[in-house]
Scaffold this active site. Structure first.
Site, PDB file in Angstrom:
ATOM      1  N   GLU A 330      31.585  28.367  65.832  1.00 32.52           N
ATOM      2  CA  GLU A 330      32.843  28.092  66.535  1.00 32.52           C
ATOM      3  C   GLU A 330      32.546  27.334  67.830  1.00 32.52           C
ATOM      4  O   GLU A 330      33.160  26.301  68.118  1.00 32.52           O
ATOM      5  CB  GLU A 330      33.552  29.418  66.829  1.00 32.52           C
ATOM      6  N   HIS A 331      31.632  27.865  68.627  1.00 30.81           N
ATOM      7  CA  HIS A 331      31.191  27.211  69.861  1.00 30.81           C
ATOM      8  C   HIS A 331      29.685  26.973  69.764  1.00 30.81           C
ATOM      9  O   HIS A 331      28.937  27.909  69.461  1.00 30.81           O
ATOM     10  CB  HIS A 331      31.424  28.092  71.088  1.00 30.81           C
TER      11      HIS A 331
END
Length: 435
Positions: A330-331
């Site tokens: 996601e990050h």
């Protein structure tokens, strides 16, 4: 504190990496049986089912589902001035970035007298979900509302769980963020029942065409159950951070960033991928001292020691890139020498944060990027929330008689080759000579 996964000297095929890399257990399918009766109840009983669900799950029964305008106004008036300034800056930067995502209609001249126009049309009505739970997320109001507004969505509604400590209304900071953005249709409803309320509608609330925003496993399950009746952005799972770092990285920065995501949820994933044993050791030492000093020490400890988090040791930077591309975080932070060049080689991530001065928390609030991002490896095929999430492309075909005559024989030929002569007959009805 972080478990260690040593991949040095091992083959790094995509199949092997998908089986080896840490992931949170997040079985949306198993939650479907729990949310199905809740969603059916909302479909059948509307607002009464939503109020009953609030009493059951949130331990408070709101005096009304829709938050009154006076409550929204009071929340903004009483908002801490420093928080207001921070939210206003977050909104300003998000609007700058998302304004550049707006698509314009494109007309393609296929032949003389024949055009195909791609029109970009916003969805009619959107339900934006803002979670409650372990934290307060006014930033999620910003990240959902701004791209929807810039896309031109005409009707926006926000839902957030009612709070025992706030007279049954959503948290006042969330309400203040809505007021700052000019959103006046806000509902005190959370969980799977909120998604069902948006999907089916209820007294005073028209059904929506699209639901966006993160939530817990029951929100994700309700989205899966109701997808088709409504569009959804994604089935969001627990938050993730992966950091690709080499010996040049600052161990304190890395440790702080791993903790920043771990404090979201005991299931949050914090993954460090590095070719430096020395850095891994230094990060471990930093974590040992920093975790005990953080506010949410139990939550952070659970996340960092869980099966979803790890230090992944690799032979070199190329191997590290193979790992992070397979993981599709996601990050993803890049804390290496020549970080920009390394970041340019990343193919799979929700968002990439480049160098020592771009922590994920910047993106959570004030980078201008969107923080509603694909989780659970879905960044290999999906994007984060954007203006495009709220737009639909419609092809408009406009041919003159001459333009149809030019290509009509090909249409008839292809129709007959597919054994669909009626398709060809629709052209012959206009151009009998092609029969």
């Amino acid at each position: 504190m972080l478990p260690v996964l040593d991949l040095r000297g091992r083959p790094l095929s995509l199949r092997d990496l998908r089986g080896a890399l840490p992931r949170a257990e997040f079985d949306v399918e198993a939650a479907l049986s729990a949310v199905a009766p809740i969603c059916d109840d909302v479909r059948l009983r509307g607002s009464q089912a939503l109020l009953d669900a609030a009493e059951r799950f949130d331990r408070v029964r709101p005096s009304s589902l829709r938050v009154p305008a006076a409550v929204l106004s009071r929340a903004l008036t009483e908002l801490d001035p420093a928080v207001r300034r921070a939210l206003e800056e977050s909104i300003r930067r998000a609007r700058l970035v998302h304004a550049d995502q707006r698509r314009s209609d494109k007309v393609t001249v296929v032949a003389s007298g024949g055009t195909v126009t791609e029109r970009w049309v916003p969805v009619d009505r959107v339900g934006l979900y803002v979670p409650g739970g372990l934290a307060v997320y006014p930033s999620s109001v910003v990240m959902n509302v701004v791209p929807a507004q810039i896309a031109g969505v005409g009707s926006l509604a926000v839902a957030s769980p009612p709070q025992v400590d706030h007279d049954g209304w959503p948290h006042p900071t969330i309400l203040a963020a809505c007021a700052l953005l000019g959103v006046d249709e806000v509902y005190a409803m959370g969980g799977a029942q909120a998604i069902a309320g948006f999907a089916h509608g209820f007294e005073g609330c028209d059904p929506v065409t699209l639901v966006t925003g993160p939530g817990n496993i029951y929100v994700a399950a309700a989205k899966r159950l109701l997808k088709g009746l409504i569009g959804i952005d994604a089935e969001a799972g627990p938050t993730e951070i992966a950091i690709l770092a080499d010996a040049t990285a600052d161990a304190g920065h890395v440790a702080a960033d791993l903790i920043s995501q771990a404090e979201h949820d005991p299931l949050a994933a914090s993954v460090l991928v590095t070719d430096s044993v020395e850095l891994a050791g230094a990060v471990g030492s930093e974590l040992a001292s920093r975790v005990v000093a953080t506010k949410h020490v139990e939550r952070v400890t659970s996340a960092l020691t869980g099966r979803q988090s790890a230090v992944v040791l690799v032979d070199d930077l190329d191997a590290g890139l193979a790992v992070v591309n397979a993981y599709a975080a996601e990050h993803l932070e890049i804390q290496t020498a020549d970080a920009a060049a390394v970041a340019a080689r990343v193919r799979n991530a929700g968002a990439v944060f480049v160098g020592p001065w771009s922590p994920v928390s910047l993106g959570d609030y004030c980078a201008g990027s969107n923080h509603v991002l694909p989780t659970g490896g879905s960044a290999v095929h999906s994007s984060g929330l954007s203006v495009q999430s709220f737009l639909r492309g419609i092809h408009v075909v406009d041919y003159s008689e001459a333009a149809l005559r030019e290509v009509g024989a090909h249409v008839v030929t292809l129709a007959r080759s597919e054994d669909l002569p009626g398709h060809g007959d629709a052209v012959i009805a206009r151009l009998p000579e092609l029969g």
